[in-house]
Every structure is written in C-alpha cells, then in structure tokens.
Design a protein around this motif. Sequence first.
Motif, PDB file in Angstrom:
ATOM      1  N   SER A 175      -5.741  -2.841  -0.520  1.00  0.00           N
ATOM      2  CA  SER A 175      -4.437  -2.601  -1.133  1.00  0.00           C
ATOM      3  C   SER A 175      -4.149  -1.107  -1.263  1.00  0.00           C
ATOM      4  CB  SER A 175      -4.385  -3.263  -2.513  1.00  0.00           C
ATOM      5  OG  SER A 175      -3.173  -2.941  -3.164  1.00  0.00           O
ATOM      6  N   ASN A 177      -5.569   1.426   0.332  1.00  0.00           N
ATOM      7  CA  ASN A 177      -5.462   2.027   1.668  1.00  0.00           C
ATOM      8  C   ASN A 177      -4.129   1.676   2.326  1.00  0.00           C
ATOM      9  OD1 ASN A 177      -7.916   3.412   1.726  1.00  0.00           O
ATOM     10  ND2 ASN A 177      -9.024   1.611   2.445  1.00  0.00           N
ATOM     11  N   GLY A 178      -3.661   0.447   2.121  1.00  0.00           N
ATOM     12  CA  GLY A 178      -2.372   0.039   2.682  1.00  0.00           C
ATOM     13  C   GLY A 178      -1.221   0.860   2.106  1.00  0.00           C
ATOM     14  N   TRP A 179      -1.218   1.026   0.789  1.00  0.00           N
ATOM     15  CA  TRP A 179      -0.171   1.825   0.146  1.00  0.00           C
ATOM     16  C   TRP A 179      -0.194   3.267   0.644  1.00  0.00           C
ATOM     17  CZ3 TRP A 179       4.035   0.540  -2.286  1.00  0.00           C
ATOM     18  CH2 TRP A 179       4.120  -0.707  -2.911  1.00  0.00           C
ATOM     19  N   GLY A 181      -1.420   4.502   3.462  1.00  0.00           N
ATOM     20  CA  GLY A 181      -1.009   4.560   4.861  1.00  0.00           C
ATOM     21  C   GLY A 181       0.483   4.399   5.038  1.00  0.00           C
ATOM     22  N   GLN A 182       1.086   3.544   4.235  1.00  0.00           N
ATOM     23  CA  GLN A 182       2.515   3.261   4.344  1.00  0.00           C
ATOM     24  C   GLN A 182       3.378   4.336   3.696  1.00  0.00           C
ATOM     25  OE1 GLN A 182       3.633  -0.736   3.068  1.00  0.00           O
ATOM     26  NE2 GLN A 182       5.382   0.121   1.981  1.00  0.00           N
ATOM     27  N   GLU A 183       2.973   4.845   2.545  1.00  0.00           N
ATOM     28  CA  GLU A 183       3.850   5.691   1.739  1.00  0.00           C
ATOM     29  C   GLU A 183       3.671   7.191   1.883  1.00  0.00           C
ATOM     30  OE1 GLU A 183       6.422   4.576   0.046  1.00  0.00           O
ATOM     31  OE2 GLU A 183       5.933   2.514   0.597  1.00  0.00           O
ATOM     32  N   THR A 184       2.569   7.663   2.450  1.00  0.00           N
ATOM     33  CA  THR A 184       2.352   9.111   2.465  1.00  0.00           C
ATOM     34  C   THR A 184       2.808   9.786   3.745  1.00  0.00           C
ATOM     35  OG1 THR A 184       0.078   8.931   3.267  1.00  0.00           O
ATOM     36  CG2 THR A 184       0.430   8.949   0.860  1.00  0.00           C
ATOM     37  N   ARG A 185       2.978   9.041   4.805  1.00  0.00           N
ATOM     38  CA  ARG A 185       3.410   9.574   6.090  1.00  0.00           C
ATOM     39  C   ARG A 185       2.514  10.717   6.583  1.00  0.00           C
ATOM     40  NH1 ARG A 185       7.382   6.703   4.927  1.00  0.00           N
ATOM     41  NH2 ARG A 185       9.572   6.735   5.019  1.00  0.00           N
ATOM     42  N   TYR A 188      -3.519   9.342   7.080  1.00  0.00           N
ATOM     43  CA  TYR A 188      -4.487   8.887   6.090  1.00  0.00           C
ATOM     44  C   TYR A 188      -5.465   7.921   6.735  1.00  0.00           C
ATOM     45  CZ  TYR A 188      -6.806   6.441   2.407  1.00  0.00           C
ATOM     46  OH  TYR A 188      -7.789   5.898   1.627  1.00  0.00           O
TER      47      TYR A 188
END
Length: 197
Positions: A175, A177-179, A181-185, A188
């Motif tokens: 969870s 790692n998913g956040w 990867g998705q939110e930091t651009r 990661y």
Amino acid sequence: MKITKYTHACVRLEHEGRVLVIDPGTWSEPSALTGADAVLVTHEHTDHADVLRLLGAGVEVYAPLGAELALPYTAVRVGETFTSAGFRVRAAGGRHAPIYGGRPDCANLGYLVDGTLYHPGDSLHVPAEPVETLLVPLQASWLKTAEVIDFVRAVAPERAFGIHDGQINERGLASVNGWLGQETRHRYRWLAPLENG
C-alpha cells in the motif's frame, strides 16, 4: 556509488573501495558492517544504532552532538560538513520527529552524502541542497503516508528508495509503495533487504 539497503533504516554505501554505513540498528543484518570504514548514526534509538555491534566492529562512528550512546563517537553539529570514510558529508535537520506529546525529543541528523544521497533519520527535514537520491522513511509511530508523499514532493529527488520499513507487513508495504509510486512522480522504488539501488 553503490547503495545496498539492509533491514529497516540501515544503508551501506560503497565507492572506490570505501565503505560508509548509515544507521546499523538492531534490526539490520550484521553483515552491513563487514569491512566498513565508518558509520553515521542519525540518532540514538536502537533501531538505528546497535551499540554492542558497533563496539565489536571497532569502526569510527559519527553521531549527533548530545546523542546518548554507550560508545565513543565523533559528535556532529547541525550544518557541519566533514569527511567520513572518504565521503563528504553535511549534517542537516536537528531533532527527532515528535511521536506523541513531544516525545521522544532527541537529536536527529539527516546526512547528505557526497552532495547526492540524503538519509533523514527519523525526521522529514527537507535539506536546502538538491538531492539526487532520497532515502525516504515509510512507516513509524511518528509518521503517516500523506507526510511521506509530501516529503518526497518537497525534496523532489531524481530517485527515492524506501527505508524505515521494519514494522510493515507485506500488505502494508504494498500500500505505501503504491501510494508513493503513484503520487510522487519521482522514480520511487522499494529495495528489499540486501538489494542494491
């Protein structure tokens, strides 16, 4: 620079035969210290500094001024620049992030190594300098995922690797790692213990 992540917050840096280890705590593998030239300790908590192992290794240790460690160490101040194991290091930050009610309050330094890699210890202090490689804490009693995402965005590194993950099970890790990867651009990636970045 070769980066090897060990369990929890420990990272081993190698370059041209020189070895610098950051935060070899009680949860990290003993092999992190094999052949180490020096150690940087961000703060005094045992998950970041295994005192008995450090004493046995007989390696030079750098830690924040005032850290309560039962071993000899070179005291480092906020803003100080020094050389450790041939790596240029600048200390940033100052205090451990509060958990609850202002506790624990102890010195905590983040270390910017060779002007490229930043290990914040137990804080989300954003250094003044640009950072190529950010070691980002993923879970702690003082931390929530939204703060981690904001920290990575504020530092804006070229790449970020997750650390401080010793208390997360596989579902929680997926969870977080998913956040990130998705939110930091940013590039990661989570490194498993003993994996290189």
